[in-house]
Design a protein around this motif. Structure first.
Motif, mmCIF file in Angstrom:
data_model
loop_
_atom_site.group_PDB
_atom_site.id
_atom_site.type_symbol
_atom_site.label_atom_id
_atom_site.label_comp_id
_atom_site.label_asym_id
_atom_site.label_seq_id
_atom_site.Cartn_x
_atom_site.Cartn_y
_atom_site.Cartn_z
ATOM 1 N N SER A 92 0.809 -1.207 0.000
ATOM 2 C CA SER A 92 0.000 0.000 0.000
ATOM 3 C C SER A 92 0.848 1.266 0.000
ATOM 4 N N ALA A 93 2.090 1.186 0.429
ATOM 5 C CA ALA A 93 2.958 2.360 0.444
ATOM 6 C C ALA A 93 3.527 2.581 -0.959
ATOM 7 N N PRO A 94 3.550 3.839 -1.440
ATOM 8 C CA PRO A 94 4.087 4.093 -2.782
ATOM 9 C C PRO A 94 5.584 3.840 -2.835
ATOM 10 N N ALA A 95 6.038 3.404 -3.975
ATOM 11 C CA ALA A 95 7.461 3.153 -4.181
ATOM 12 C C ALA A 95 8.196 4.497 -4.173
ATOM 13 N N PRO A 96 9.397 4.554 -3.628
ATOM 14 C CA PRO A 96 10.103 5.825 -3.543
ATOM 15 C C PRO A 96 10.410 6.433 -4.913
ATOM 16 N N ASP A 97 10.682 5.603 -5.944
ATOM 17 C CA ASP A 97 11.009 6.197 -7.250
ATOM 18 C C ASP A 97 9.773 6.838 -7.886
ATOM 19 N N ARG A 98 8.623 6.207 -7.738
ATOM 20 C CA ARG A 98 7.413 6.744 -8.353
ATOM 21 C C ARG A 98 6.953 8.024 -7.674
ATOM 22 N N ALA A 99 7.116 8.120 -6.382
ATOM 23 C CA ALA A 99 6.667 9.307 -5.663
ATOM 24 C C ALA A 99 7.523 10.515 -6.042
ATOM 25 N N ALA A 100 8.779 10.289 -6.389
ATOM 26 C CA ALA A 100 9.678 11.398 -6.694
ATOM 27 C C ALA A 100 9.532 11.889 -8.126
ATOM 28 N N ARG A 101 8.940 11.101 -9.004
ATOM 29 C CA ARG A 101 8.821 11.480 -10.418
ATOM 30 C C ARG A 101 7.641 12.427 -10.635
ATOM 31 N N PRO A 102 7.879 13.542 -11.282
ATOM 32 C CA PRO A 102 6.746 14.420 -11.599
ATOM 33 C C PRO A 102 5.974 13.851 -12.789
ATOM 34 N N THR A 103 4.696 14.126 -12.833
ATOM 35 C CA THR A 103 3.909 13.667 -13.972
ATOM 36 C C THR A 103 4.058 14.663 -15.109
ATOM 37 N N ILE A 104 4.203 14.140 -16.297
ATOM 38 C CA ILE A 104 4.407 14.969 -17.480
ATOM 39 C C ILE A 104 3.228 14.760 -18.413
ATOM 40 N N ALA A 105 2.618 15.840 -18.841
ATOM 41 C CA ALA A 105 1.515 15.747 -19.795
ATOM 42 C C ALA A 105 2.093 15.515 -21.185
ATOM 43 N N VAL A 106 1.659 14.463 -21.820
ATOM 44 C CA VAL A 106 2.155 14.115 -23.145
ATOM 45 C C VAL A 106 1.106 14.532 -24.169
ATOM 46 N N LYS A 107 1.517 15.330 -25.127
ATOM 47 C CA LYS A 107 0.612 15.759 -26.184
ATOM 48 C C LYS A 107 0.596 14.683 -27.259
#
Length: 81
Positions: free
Chosen positions: A5-20
């Motif tokens: 249930s705890a988020p992975a440390p790498d995923r939490a640190a990555r910003p989300t990028i909007a892809v056109k």
């Protein structure tokens, strides 16, 4: 035990990028195939309309109801109805 249930440390640190989304590109062969399919469907609808007008009993023979045939004919462009 494994706690997922705890988020992975790498995923939490990555910003989300909007892809056109890139525009679709079709090859010439694919476009010819699309146009050919449109023409085939139009031809079928015209023939179905003619059969419905000439001999409505033929529609039953091909397994369609009158309503289904009329719905299919309604898909013709307004200038061909």
């Amino acid at each position: 035990m494994n706690d997922t249930s705890a988020p992975a440390p790498d995923r939490a640190a990555r910003p989300t990028i909007a892809v056109k989304a890139a525009p679709r590109r079709y090859s010439l062969a694919a476009l010819r195939n699309i146009v050919s399919t449109w023409r085939e469907r139009t031809r079928f609808r015209r023939e179905l309309k003619q059969k419905l007008e000439d001999d409505p009993y033929l529609i039953d023979d091909i397994g369609l109801t009158r309503r289904q045939a009329e719905e299919e004919i309604a898909r013709l462009p307004f200038w061909q109805r």
